[in-house]
Write an enzyme that holds these catalytic residues in place. Structure first.
Site, PDB file in Angstrom:
ATOM      1  CG  ASP A 124      -1.574   8.590   1.649  1.00 31.07           C
ATOM      2  OD1 ASP A 124      -0.722   8.874   2.515  1.00 31.07           O
ATOM      3  OD2 ASP A 124      -2.382   9.420   1.214  1.00 31.07           O
ATOM      4  CG  ASP A 126      -1.863   1.151   1.257  1.00 28.57           C
ATOM      5  OD1 ASP A 126      -2.402   1.490   0.189  1.00 28.57           O
ATOM      6  OD2 ASP A 126      -2.045   1.739   2.334  1.00 28.57           O
TER       7      ASP A 126
END
Length: 266
Positions: A11, A9
């Site tokens: 952010d 992932d």
């Protein structure tokens, strides 16, 4: 024997807004040096993979298009299997329309096969009203993801899940979501790495997308606390990550195939 592969992932894991998470650049450098395959995985459909790669590069992590896999890409590939050469009305931005075009779809305003909803700042009520009418006329409702909110440097703004909820409520139709934690995206990302299930580690900062998606697919999962999930919140969920770490700079050596008898307790 293949190296462990990583789905990352972005952010809250690699960066926060426009600030690199301390040590994230060294972590990525290590993956490259040791030959671990990896993909940056994002539920943001606004940007193309090239746009995402440019942002990473400007933050100090050299990246190319092939390092990035977005929910827009997963959505477009899935729809191409459902309706090759189909048509779609898009509620979203360039990254989503671009992915659809690359997979043989035509973006149109009327008589479409699908209404495809992403997130973005250019969405207006007129678009949502038209989308609802198309769904009532028979277009199938697709969401790139069901994240209800997107954290920004200035605060929270409504995510794709919040936007598509308006159309769902207005039409009584439920959207089919392709992004994390959907097995559609998680499986497609694994295939992109050309790895088996047991060779994949999912690293994220969100329990209900990153960790849930990994758990459902049988991947090893790591929750990092550098995003918006605290250690205390883990107990709110019936499932748990395999590891919890402060950030990608603090991962246990076991994930890299090195001896490490201690697991970080959740």
């Amino acid at each position: 024997m293949k190296k462990t592969g990583f789905l990352l992932d972005m952010d809250g894991v690699i960066y926060r807004g426009n600030q690199l998470v301390p040590g994230a650049d060294h972590f990525i450098a290590r993956l490259r040096e040791e030959g671990h395959p990896f993909l940056f995985l994002t539920n943001n459909s606004q940007r193309t993979r090239r746009d995402v790669a440019l942002k990473l590069s400007r933050l100090g992590i050299p990246a190319t298009d092939s390092d990035v896999f977005t929910c827009a890409m997963a959505t477009a590939r899935f729809l191409a299997t459902q309706r090759p050469g189909g048509t779609a009305f898009v509620v979203g931005e360039n990254g989503l329309a671009n992915a659809l075009h690359k997979n043989g779809f035509t973006v149109a305003d009327d008589e479409v096969d699908f209404v495809v909803v992403g997130e973005g700042r250019v969405i207006n009520f007129e678009m949502l009203e038209h989308a609802a009418r198309l769904v009532e006329q028979g277009a199938r409702l697709i969401a790139t993801n069901m994240d209800t909110r997107c954290p920004t440097e200035s605060g929270v703004r409504p995510g794709c899940g919040a936007i598509v909820a308006m159309i769902e409520k207005a039409t009584g139709r439920q959207a089919f979501s392709v992004g994390k934690p959907s097995p559609v995206m998680m499986r497609e990302a694994r295939k992109e790495l050309d790895l088996r299930t047991e060779e994949v580690v999912m690293i994220g900062d969100t329990m209900y997308t990153d960790v849930l998606g990994g758990v459902q697919m049988g991947y090893k999962t790591v929750l990092v606390l550098s995003g918006h999930t605290s250690r205390e919140e883990i107990s709110d969920y019936a499932y748990r990550p395999d590891y919890v770490a402060e950030s990608v700079a603090h991962l246990p050596e076991a994930l890299f195939g090195n001896p490490a008898p201690l697991r970080i307790p959740a």
